[in-house]
Write a protein that holds these residues in place. Structure first.
Motif, PDB file in Angstrom:
ATOM      1  N   ASP A  72       0.811  -1.214   0.000  1.00 25.63           N
ATOM      2  CA  ASP A  72       0.000   0.000   0.000  1.00 25.63           C
ATOM      3  C   ASP A  72       0.848   1.269   0.000  1.00 25.63           C
ATOM      4  O   ASP A  72       0.372   2.344  -0.387  1.00 25.63           O
ATOM      5  CB  ASP A  72      -0.961   0.017   1.200  1.00 25.63           C
ATOM      6  CG  ASP A  72      -0.237  -0.007   2.537  1.00 25.63           C
ATOM      7  OD1 ASP A  72       0.936  -0.442   2.582  1.00 25.63           O
ATOM      8  OD2 ASP A  72      -0.831   0.403   3.544  1.00 25.63           O
ATOM      9  N   MET A  73       2.099   1.167   0.425  1.00 22.97           N
ATOM     10  CA  MET A  73       2.975   2.331   0.427  1.00 22.97           C
ATOM     11  C   MET A  73       3.421   2.717  -0.981  1.00 22.97           C
ATOM     12  O   MET A  73       3.791   3.862  -1.235  1.00 22.97           O
ATOM     13  CB  MET A  73       4.218   2.061   1.295  1.00 22.97           C
ATOM     14  CG  MET A  73       3.899   1.940   2.771  1.00 22.97           C
ATOM     15  SD  MET A  73       3.295   3.501   3.445  1.00 22.97           S
ATOM     16  CE  MET A  73       3.169   3.100   5.184  1.00 22.97           C
ATOM     17  N   PHE A 131       1.448  13.755  -7.772  1.00 22.22           N
ATOM     18  CA  PHE A 131       2.616  14.411  -8.355  1.00 22.22           C
ATOM     19  C   PHE A 131       2.247  15.751  -8.998  1.00 22.22           C
ATOM     20  O   PHE A 131       3.060  16.358  -9.689  1.00 22.22           O
ATOM     21  CB  PHE A 131       3.270  13.490  -9.388  1.00 22.22           C
ATOM     22  CG  PHE A 131       3.884  12.262  -8.775  1.00 22.22           C
ATOM     23  CD1 PHE A 131       5.232  12.227  -8.436  1.00 22.22           C
ATOM     24  CD2 PHE A 131       3.117  11.142  -8.511  1.00 22.22           C
ATOM     25  CE1 PHE A 131       5.794  11.107  -7.853  1.00 22.22           C
ATOM     26  CE2 PHE A 131       3.676  10.004  -7.927  1.00 22.22           C
ATOM     27  CZ  PHE A 131       5.010   9.994  -7.599  1.00 22.22           C
ATOM     28  N   GLN A 132       1.024  16.183  -8.735  1.00 14.62           N
ATOM     29  CA  GLN A 132       0.560  17.453  -9.298  1.00 14.62           C
ATOM     30  C   GLN A 132       0.270  18.435  -8.164  1.00 14.62           C
ATOM     31  O   GLN A 132       0.312  18.083  -6.996  1.00 14.62           O
ATOM     32  CB  GLN A 132      -0.688  17.198 -10.146  1.00 14.62           C
ATOM     33  CG  GLN A 132      -0.419  16.274 -11.331  1.00 14.62           C
ATOM     34  CD  GLN A 132      -1.686  15.638 -11.892  1.00 14.62           C
ATOM     35  OE1 GLN A 132      -2.791  15.979 -11.464  1.00 14.62           O
ATOM     36  NE2 GLN A 132      -1.523  14.721 -12.824  1.00 14.62           N
ATOM     37  N   TYR A 133      -0.017  19.700  -8.546  1.00 14.36           N
ATOM     38  CA  TYR A 133      -0.361  20.694  -7.527  1.00 14.36           C
ATOM     39  C   TYR A 133      -1.590  20.224  -6.751  1.00 14.36           C
ATOM     40  O   TYR A 133      -2.524  19.672  -7.315  1.00 14.36           O
ATOM     41  CB  TYR A 133      -0.653  22.049  -8.166  1.00 14.36           C
ATOM     42  CG  TYR A 133       0.547  22.717  -8.792  1.00 14.36           C
ATOM     43  CD1 TYR A 133       1.691  22.978  -8.045  1.00 14.36           C
ATOM     44  CD2 TYR A 133       0.535  23.103 -10.127  1.00 14.36           C
ATOM     45  CE1 TYR A 133       2.785  23.597  -8.607  1.00 14.36           C
ATOM     46  CE2 TYR A 133       1.626  23.730 -10.710  1.00 14.36           C
ATOM     47  CZ  TYR A 133       2.747  23.970  -9.939  1.00 14.36           C
ATOM     48  OH  TYR A 133       3.830  24.584 -10.502  1.00 14.36           O
ATOM     49  N   THR A 139      -3.702  17.703   1.311  1.00 23.36           N
ATOM     50  CA  THR A 139      -4.700  16.976   0.543  1.00 23.36           C
ATOM     51  C   THR A 139      -5.893  16.632   1.438  1.00 23.36           C
ATOM     52  O   THR A 139      -5.736  16.394   2.643  1.00 23.36           O
ATOM     53  CB  THR A 139      -4.120  15.675  -0.047  1.00 23.36           C
ATOM     54  OG1 THR A 139      -3.748  14.798   1.020  1.00 23.36           O
ATOM     55  CG2 THR A 139      -2.906  15.969  -0.927  1.00 23.36           C
ATOM     56  N   ARG A 140      -7.053  16.610   0.845  1.00 25.36           N
ATOM     57  CA  ARG A 140      -8.269  16.329   1.623  1.00 25.36           C
ATOM     58  C   ARG A 140      -8.186  14.971   2.305  1.00 25.36           C
ATOM     59  O   ARG A 140      -8.516  14.836   3.493  1.00 25.36           O
ATOM     60  CB  ARG A 140      -9.489  16.369   0.686  1.00 25.36           C
ATOM     61  CG  ARG A 140     -10.795  15.948   1.340  1.00 25.36           C
ATOM     62  CD  ARG A 140     -11.338  16.998   2.268  1.00 25.36           C
ATOM     63  NE  ARG A 140     -12.462  16.512   3.055  1.00 25.36           N
ATOM     64  CZ  ARG A 140     -13.200  17.255   3.845  1.00 25.36           C
ATOM     65  NH1 ARG A 140     -12.941  18.548   3.964  1.00 25.36           N
ATOM     66  NH2 ARG A 140     -14.190  16.745   4.550  1.00 25.36           N
ATOM     67  N   HIS A 196       0.661  10.844   1.137  1.00 24.02           N
ATOM     68  CA  HIS A 196       0.064   9.520   0.911  1.00 24.02           C
ATOM     69  C   HIS A 196       0.663   8.478   1.857  1.00 24.02           C
ATOM     70  O   HIS A 196      -0.066   7.707   2.504  1.00 24.02           O
ATOM     71  CB  HIS A 196       0.291   9.074  -0.534  1.00 24.02           C
ATOM     72  CG  HIS A 196       0.026   7.616  -0.760  1.00 24.02           C
ATOM     73  ND1 HIS A 196      -1.255   7.112  -0.870  1.00 24.02           N
ATOM     74  CD2 HIS A 196       0.869   6.555  -0.839  1.00 24.02           C
ATOM     75  CE1 HIS A 196      -1.191   5.799  -1.034  1.00 24.02           C
ATOM     76  NE2 HIS A 196       0.078   5.436  -1.022  1.00 24.02           N
ATOM     77  N   VAL A 197       1.997   8.456   1.955  1.00 24.92           N
ATOM     78  CA  VAL A 197       2.665   7.464   2.799  1.00 24.92           C
ATOM     79  C   VAL A 197       2.248   7.629   4.257  1.00 24.92           C
ATOM     80  O   VAL A 197       1.935   6.649   4.949  1.00 24.92           O
ATOM     81  CB  VAL A 197       4.199   7.579   2.646  1.00 24.92           C
ATOM     82  CG1 VAL A 197       4.909   6.777   3.731  1.00 24.92           C
ATOM     83  CG2 VAL A 197       4.638   7.091   1.271  1.00 24.92           C
ATOM     84  N   LEU A 198       2.206   8.865   4.736  1.00 26.03           N
ATOM     85  CA  LEU A 198       1.822   9.086   6.125  1.00 26.03           C
ATOM     86  C   LEU A 198       0.360   8.738   6.364  1.00 26.03           C
ATOM     87  O   LEU A 198       0.002   8.294   7.468  1.00 26.03           O
ATOM     88  CB  LEU A 198       2.104  10.542   6.511  1.00 26.03           C
ATOM     89  CG  LEU A 198       3.588  10.947   6.509  1.00 26.03           C
ATOM     90  CD1 LEU A 198       3.748  12.402   6.910  1.00 26.03           C
ATOM     91  CD2 LEU A 198       4.407  10.054   7.431  1.00 26.03           C
TER      92      LEU A 198
END
Length: 482
Positions: A79-80, A88-90, A96-97, A318-320
């Motif tokens: 999953d990581m 990879f975008q703005y 992120t929500r 994402h990883v966190l």
């Protein structure tokens, strides 16, 4: 209001470099604090058990190095590695929500929040330094002040001054226990009141109160009643309260930790602001992710304007998120193991210090102990404290002097224990060699009033830590940290 602190705030650079604005000259003219200066020396000559065994051993920087094996194993799960193109975008500079939603659920549960946190009240930035810098800038005008109990983490000074140009108003705490107090370095509302009124007489407009809980460098935890009293005090004077709870999950004994998020009814919710990050509790100081939670809409608008300069990469968010989402791993692997290892390492360091004749303040949280070196000073002055600090550096040992934390009493040092056991033992060895060669005269002042609240652990016949079993020590010995 800067007592026995770690250096004065620069006044600017009159007639300075023509390439700089007055603001640029002020920033460039700022001298590094003692913590930064010590870390710079360490970076130039770091200890490595194989490549540089005579390098500087760093027990001065507060980092948790005990659980990288757990983090590394969790990072290898599939999953990581699942990354969407939009990472990879703005993205939203507020964070992120999906990441803010995971943070909100995580803090609701682990801070035992009185009610579910709102993801829209969260701003994610590149570390708590960024949170301090932006929040202080939008709350205060240049030359405004903030109350802060001293000693405290000295890095806050530069974080609040570089952008905002605001100044600390110290609330001095002392090791001597008075009739009205129960332990050394005790904070009371009366002390807050005295500091506030003194600042007013000096023409300083105080706008905020900063509290660190668990405390850095003392390692103690504010009782719920004291926390409520401090919030009521701030409400009476219309002060913002910035609660730094970055060590929230680094509590290693059975002391009850009360997060400000857990209080049912805040006296002034619009002026109460919470911060936390991944650096300490997750041992990820290099990841640089800090979190601000505030219900104040106008403050969020201002902070989010500045957050564009302090945003976190999408893949990191994402990883966190995956770490926070995995409650089975958190509850059954990481958090209990981290707590166990912290306590074991703390026991080893405290026992080792006791063998050298150095007591420490009783503590419950954080990654460090607050140790009493006063009897080793040649005189009870900050000059003597810095002389001892330099002698330790000459012996390739970095710990942090009390002056770096604006302590009002010379002779206190902070030592970090969240490292491998071989480094803790090497620290004790270098300490003992230095103190014996230093041949300091006994302190002339009486420090007996503190003795009852300091840890002086019993040793067993083999000189091993009395609170750490053979199994505990062997487990820590297997944690290889370079």
């Amino acid at each position: 209001m800067n007592g026995g602190g770690g250096g004065s705030l620069p006044a600017g650079a009159p007639g300075g470099c023509p390439a700089l604005s007055a603001r640029g000259a002020r920033i460039a003219g700022g001298a590094p604090g003692l913590l930064e200066a010590g870390f710079a020396l360490y970076v130039a000559d770091p200890f490595h058990r194989e490549l540089n065994p005579q390098g500087i051993l760093n027990l001065g920087t507060s980092e948790n190095k005990l659980c990288f094996d757990l983090i590394e194993a969790r990072l290898t799960r599939p999953d990581m590695n699942y990354l969407e193109p939009d990472l990879f975008q703005y993205s939203d500079t507020q964070g992120t929500r999906s990441f803010r939603e995971e943070i909100a659920k995580f803090l609701t549960d682990y801070a035992r929040a009185a009610k579910a946190l709102n993801p829209e009240h969260i701003t994610v930035m590149s570390g708590c330094c960024a949170v301090f810098a932006t929040l202080s800038t939008v709350l205060c005008d240049p030359s405004d002040g903030y109350l802060i109990p001293a000693p405290y983490y000295g890095g806050i000074n530069s974080k609040t001054w570089l952008y905002g140009g605001i100044q600390p108003v110290h609330v001095p705490l002392f090791s001597e226990v008075t009739d009205e107090e129960s332990h050394p370095f005790q904070l009371t509302v009366e002390k807050l009141e005295v500091a506030l009124q003194s600042a007013k007489k000096q023409g300083i407009r105080v706008r905020a109160l900063i509290l660190i809980n668990p405390h850095n460098p003392l390692g103690n935890i504010y009782p719920a009643q004291l926390l409520k009293e401090c919030l009521e005090f701030a409400h009476r004077y219309e002060l913002h309260v910035i609660m730094d709870e970055i060590y929230m999950l680094s509590v290693y004994d059975d002391t009850t930790f009360t997060s400000v998020l857990s209080l049912d009814c805040l006296p002034d919710p619009e002026r109460t602001h919470f911060m936390w990050g991944f650096s300490k509790d997750f041992g990820m100081s290099g990841i640089r992710v800090g979190v601000l939670y505030t219900r104040n809409c106008e403050i969020r608008k201002a902070v989010n304007q500045l957050a564009v300069f302090h945003s976190c990469p999408g893949p990191v968010q994402h990883v966190l998120s995956q770490f926070l989402r995995d409650r089975d791993w958190l509850d059954n692997v990481f958090l209990p193991t981290n707590k166990k290892r912290l306590k074991e390492a703390q026991n080893i360091l405290v026992d080792g210090l006791a063998n050298v004749g150095i007591p420490v303040l009783k503590s419950s949280g954080g990654l460090y102990v607050w140790a009493d070196f006063r009897k080793f000073l040649k005189s009870q002055t900050f000059e003597a404290e810095l002389e001892l600090w330099q002698k330790l550096l000459d012996k390739k040992l970095l710990i942090s002097p009390g002056k770096a934390f604006y302590c009002y009493e010379p002779g206190w040092f902070r030592l970090v224990f969240s490292d491998s056991v071989d480094k803790i033992y090497l620290c004790i060895q270098r300490l003992e060699q230095t103190l014996h060669s230093y041949a300091a005269e006994p302190a002339t002042n009486d420090t007996s009033s503190t003795a009852g609240a300091l840890c002086n652990p019993e040793k067993d016949s083999a000189g091993k830590p009395s609170n750490a079993s053979e199994e505990d020590v062997s487990q820590l010995e297997n944690i290889l940290v370079y």
